[in-house]
Enzyme design. Structure first.
Site, PDB file in Angstrom:
ATOM      1  N   ASP A 179      -0.034   5.102   0.815  1.00  0.00           N
ATOM      2  CA  ASP A 179      -0.278   6.089   1.870  1.00  0.00           C
ATOM      3  C   ASP A 179      -0.271   5.420   3.250  1.00  0.00           C
ATOM      4  O   ASP A 179      -1.097   4.551   3.519  1.00  0.00           O
ATOM      5  CB  ASP A 179      -1.645   6.714   1.557  1.00  0.00           C
ATOM      6  CG  ASP A 179      -2.191   7.580   2.655  1.00  0.00           C
ATOM      7  OD1 ASP A 179      -1.566   8.592   2.945  1.00  0.00           O
ATOM      8  OD2 ASP A 179      -3.249   7.227   3.211  1.00  0.00           O
TER       9      ASP A 179
ATOM     10  N   GLY B 204      -7.188   4.189   3.175  1.00  0.00           N
ATOM     11  CA  GLY B 204      -7.310   3.115   2.199  1.00  0.00           C
ATOM     12  C   GLY B 204      -8.556   3.158   1.334  1.00  0.00           C
ATOM     13  O   GLY B 204      -8.631   2.445   0.344  1.00  0.00           O
ATOM     14  N   VAL B 205      -9.544   3.963   1.711  1.00  0.00           N
ATOM     15  CA  VAL B 205     -10.774   3.989   0.910  1.00  0.00           C
ATOM     16  C   VAL B 205     -10.722   5.126  -0.115  1.00  0.00           C
ATOM     17  O   VAL B 205      -9.927   6.052   0.008  1.00  0.00           O
ATOM     18  CB  VAL B 205     -12.063   4.042   1.773  1.00  0.00           C
ATOM     19  CG1 VAL B 205     -12.114   2.882   2.749  1.00  0.00           C
ATOM     20  CG2 VAL B 205     -12.169   5.354   2.525  1.00  0.00           C
TER      21      VAL B 205
ATOM     22  N   ASP C 184       0.869  -1.165   0.000  1.00  0.00           N
ATOM     23  CA  ASP C 184       0.000   0.000   0.000  1.00  0.00           C
ATOM     24  C   ASP C 184       0.920   1.233   0.000  1.00  0.00           C
ATOM     25  O   ASP C 184       2.094   1.127   0.361  1.00  0.00           O
ATOM     26  CB  ASP C 184      -0.855  -0.063   1.273  1.00  0.00           C
ATOM     27  CG  ASP C 184      -1.675   1.171   1.470  1.00  0.00           C
ATOM     28  OD1 ASP C 184      -2.474   1.490   0.583  1.00  0.00           O
ATOM     29  OD2 ASP C 184      -1.519   1.834   2.520  1.00  0.00           O
TER      30      ASP C 184
ATOM     31  N   ARG D 210     -11.466   8.340  -2.716  1.00  0.00           N
ATOM     32  CA  ARG D 210     -11.680   9.766  -2.448  1.00  0.00           C
ATOM     33  C   ARG D 210     -13.157  10.058  -2.155  1.00  0.00           C
ATOM     34  O   ARG D 210     -13.478  10.783  -1.205  1.00  0.00           O
ATOM     35  CB  ARG D 210     -11.212  10.561  -3.680  1.00  0.00           C
ATOM     36  CG  ARG D 210     -11.013  12.027  -3.423  1.00  0.00           C
ATOM     37  CD  ARG D 210     -10.495  12.711  -4.678  1.00  0.00           C
ATOM     38  NE  ARG D 210      -9.260  12.145  -5.181  1.00  0.00           N
ATOM     39  CZ  ARG D 210      -8.732  12.397  -6.377  1.00  0.00           C
ATOM     40  NH1 ARG D 210      -9.347  13.219  -7.202  1.00  0.00           N
ATOM     41  NH2 ARG D 210      -7.602  11.849  -6.762  1.00  0.00           N
TER      42      ARG D 210
ATOM     43  N   SER E 116      -4.967   5.438  -4.249  1.00  0.00           N
ATOM     44  CA  SER E 116      -4.764   6.837  -4.647  1.00  0.00           C
ATOM     45  C   SER E 116      -4.541   7.024  -6.143  1.00  0.00           C
ATOM     46  O   SER E 116      -3.695   6.377  -6.756  1.00  0.00           O
ATOM     47  CB  SER E 116      -3.575   7.430  -3.900  1.00  0.00           C
ATOM     48  OG  SER E 116      -3.373   8.761  -4.326  1.00  0.00           O
ATOM     49  N   LYS E 117      -5.286   7.990  -6.701  1.00  0.00           N
ATOM     50  CA  LYS E 117      -5.084   8.372  -8.105  1.00  0.00           C
ATOM     51  C   LYS E 117      -3.850   9.250  -8.255  1.00  0.00           C
ATOM     52  O   LYS E 117      -3.439   9.569  -9.358  1.00  0.00           O
ATOM     53  CB  LYS E 117      -6.323   9.106  -8.616  1.00  0.00           C
ATOM     54  CG  LYS E 117      -7.535   8.196  -8.703  1.00  0.00           C
ATOM     55  CD  LYS E 117      -8.754   8.892  -9.246  1.00  0.00           C
ATOM     56  CE  LYS E 117      -9.851   7.840  -9.424  1.00  0.00           C
ATOM     57  NZ  LYS E 117     -11.164   8.379  -9.600  1.00  0.00           N
ATOM     58  N   ASN E 118      -3.279   9.652  -7.136  1.00  0.00           N
ATOM     59  CA  ASN E 118      -2.057  10.467  -7.165  1.00  0.00           C
ATOM     60  C   ASN E 118      -0.798   9.618  -7.034  1.00  0.00           C
ATOM     61  O   ASN E 118       0.300  10.160  -6.853  1.00  0.00           O
ATOM     62  CB  ASN E 118      -2.104  11.500  -6.033  1.00  0.00           C
ATOM     63  CG  ASN E 118      -3.217  12.523  -6.247  1.00  0.00           C
ATOM     64  OD1 ASN E 118      -3.233  13.210  -7.263  1.00  0.00           O
ATOM     65  ND2 ASN E 118      -4.172  12.589  -5.333  1.00  0.00           N
TER      66      ASN E 118
ATOM     67  N   ASP F 144      -1.818  -0.486   5.947  1.00  0.00           N
ATOM     68  CA  ASP F 144      -2.032   0.244   7.208  1.00  0.00           C
ATOM     69  C   ASP F 144      -3.517   0.504   7.454  1.00  0.00           C
ATOM     70  O   ASP F 144      -3.859   1.201   8.404  1.00  0.00           O
ATOM     71  CB  ASP F 144      -1.299   1.596   7.188  1.00  0.00           C
ATOM     72  CG  ASP F 144      -1.997   2.597   6.283  1.00  0.00           C
ATOM     73  OD1 ASP F 144      -2.427   2.209   5.177  1.00  0.00           O
ATOM     74  OD2 ASP F 144      -2.137   3.766   6.685  1.00  0.00           O
TER      75      ASP F 144
HETATM   76  P1  B16 Z   1      -6.595  10.039  -3.776  1.00  0.00           P
HETATM   77  P2  B16 Z   1      -3.682   4.045  -0.039  1.00  0.00           P
HETATM   78  C1  B16 Z   1      -5.539   5.938  -0.124  1.00  0.00           C
HETATM   79  O1  B16 Z   1      -4.221   5.544  -0.343  1.00  0.00           O
HETATM   80  C2  B16 Z   1      -5.645   6.792   1.129  1.00  0.00           C
HETATM   81  O2  B16 Z   1      -5.274   6.026   2.283  1.00  0.00           O
HETATM   82  C3  B16 Z   1      -7.053   7.269   1.292  1.00  0.00           C
HETATM   83  O3  B16 Z   1      -7.163   8.077   2.456  1.00  0.00           O
HETATM   84  C4  B16 Z   1      -7.432   8.079   0.036  1.00  0.00           C
HETATM   85  O4  B16 Z   1      -8.783   8.508   0.124  1.00  0.00           O
HETATM   86  C5  B16 Z   1      -7.252   7.184  -1.197  1.00  0.00           C
HETATM   87  O5  B16 Z   1      -5.909   6.726  -1.259  1.00  0.00           O
HETATM   88  C6  B16 Z   1      -7.540   7.928  -2.479  1.00  0.00           C
HETATM   89  O6  B16 Z   1      -6.535   8.882  -2.672  1.00  0.00           O
HETATM   90  O7  B16 Z   1      -7.625  11.027  -3.322  1.00  0.00           O
HETATM   91  O8  B16 Z   1      -5.180  10.582  -3.774  1.00  0.00           O
HETATM   92  O9  B16 Z   1      -6.954   9.392  -5.092  1.00  0.00           O
HETATM   93  O10 B16 Z   1      -3.665   3.922   1.455  1.00  0.00           O
HETATM   94  O11 B16 Z   1      -4.613   3.067  -0.721  1.00  0.00           O
HETATM   95  O12 B16 Z   1      -2.303   4.080  -0.645  1.00  0.00           O
HETATM   96 MG    MG Z   2      -2.795   3.202   3.302  1.00  0.00          MG
END
Ligand code: B16
Ligand code: MG
Length: 216
Positions: free
Chosen positions: A11, A47-48, A9, A50, A117-119, A171
């Protein structure tokens, strides 16, 4: 058990971006007149997706929003979040991450990212992690978010490794559930370390790396 790949994972496992997500959601909540947005609320966003994370914020107000308004709010939060990523660098990679990746590679084990995350591409680039992985699966590849196992199954598929030969490091509770739903070995770190569904729990990748390297 013969682990052939580790799917990380992003974030909260590889980088400290969880704090930046929290700050951006809190700022959005305050703009909406919600002052009690806490770390406990933020824990449910780990983990969920946006949009699912936005619902955690909107639960705290009686105001109703159309789908168009929700999309605009999520975009607003993302703009704040992306702006806060501008200073992100290698120093934001969590302790033990580079060492752990090198360690598993030295054992012939593949490494991938599995993130909602899309980032993800931007974050990997800024933290100098981009060339460390054999595959990346992220929110740009998926249609369903954790606890659905899709993001990890796509990672396994890109690696060419069977799901039962993959371990996931997570996490978030949603991510641990997703790993188990995908038939993978689940390693919980940080905020998910209490999760009884995990196969093993460690404080962070640094502790896991230290434990493995003294036994190697
Ligand atoms: P984004 P992971 C997740 O990352 C974040 O934990 C979660 O809080 C966020 O909403 C999700 O990415 C979407 O992220 O807005 O940047 O597309 O923990 O799956 O790496
Ligand atoms: Mg995470």
């Amino acid at each position: 058990m013969d682990i052939k790949a580790v799917i990380f994972d992003l974030d909260g496992v590889l980088v400290t971006t969880d704090e930046l997500h929290f700050a951006a959601w809190k700022a959005l909540a305050e703009e909406l007149g919600i002052n009690g947005f806490t770390k406990a609320d933020n824990a449910r966003q780990r983990g969920v997706s946006r949009m699912a994370s936005l619902e955690v914020v909107l639960e705290k107000t009686d105001r109703k929003f159309s789908n168009e308004e929700k999309t605009a709010l999520a975009e607003k939060k993302n703009n704040m979040y992306v702006k806060s990523l501008s200073g992100l660098s290698r120093s934001d990679v969590l302790p033990g991450v580079f060492e752990f990746i090198e360690y598993i590679k030295s054992k012939g084990i593949k490494a991938a990212v599995g993130s909602a995350s899309k980032n993800t591409p931007l974050i990997l680039e800024k933290t100098e992690l981009a060339d460390k992985f054999d595959a990346v699966s992220c929110g740009l590849d998926t249609t369903r978010s954790k606890p659905d196992p899709e993001v990890f199954l796509i990672a396994a598929n890109k690696l060419g490794v069977a799901p039962c030969d993959c371990a996931v490091v997570e996490d978030s509770d949603a991510g641990i559930e997703a790993a188990k739903a995908g038939g993978m070995y689940a390693i919980a770190v940080g905020a998910a370390a209490h999760n009884p569904k995990a196969d093993i729990s460690v404080k962070d990748l640094e502790s896991l790396y230290k434990a493995l390297s003294i036994l190697a």
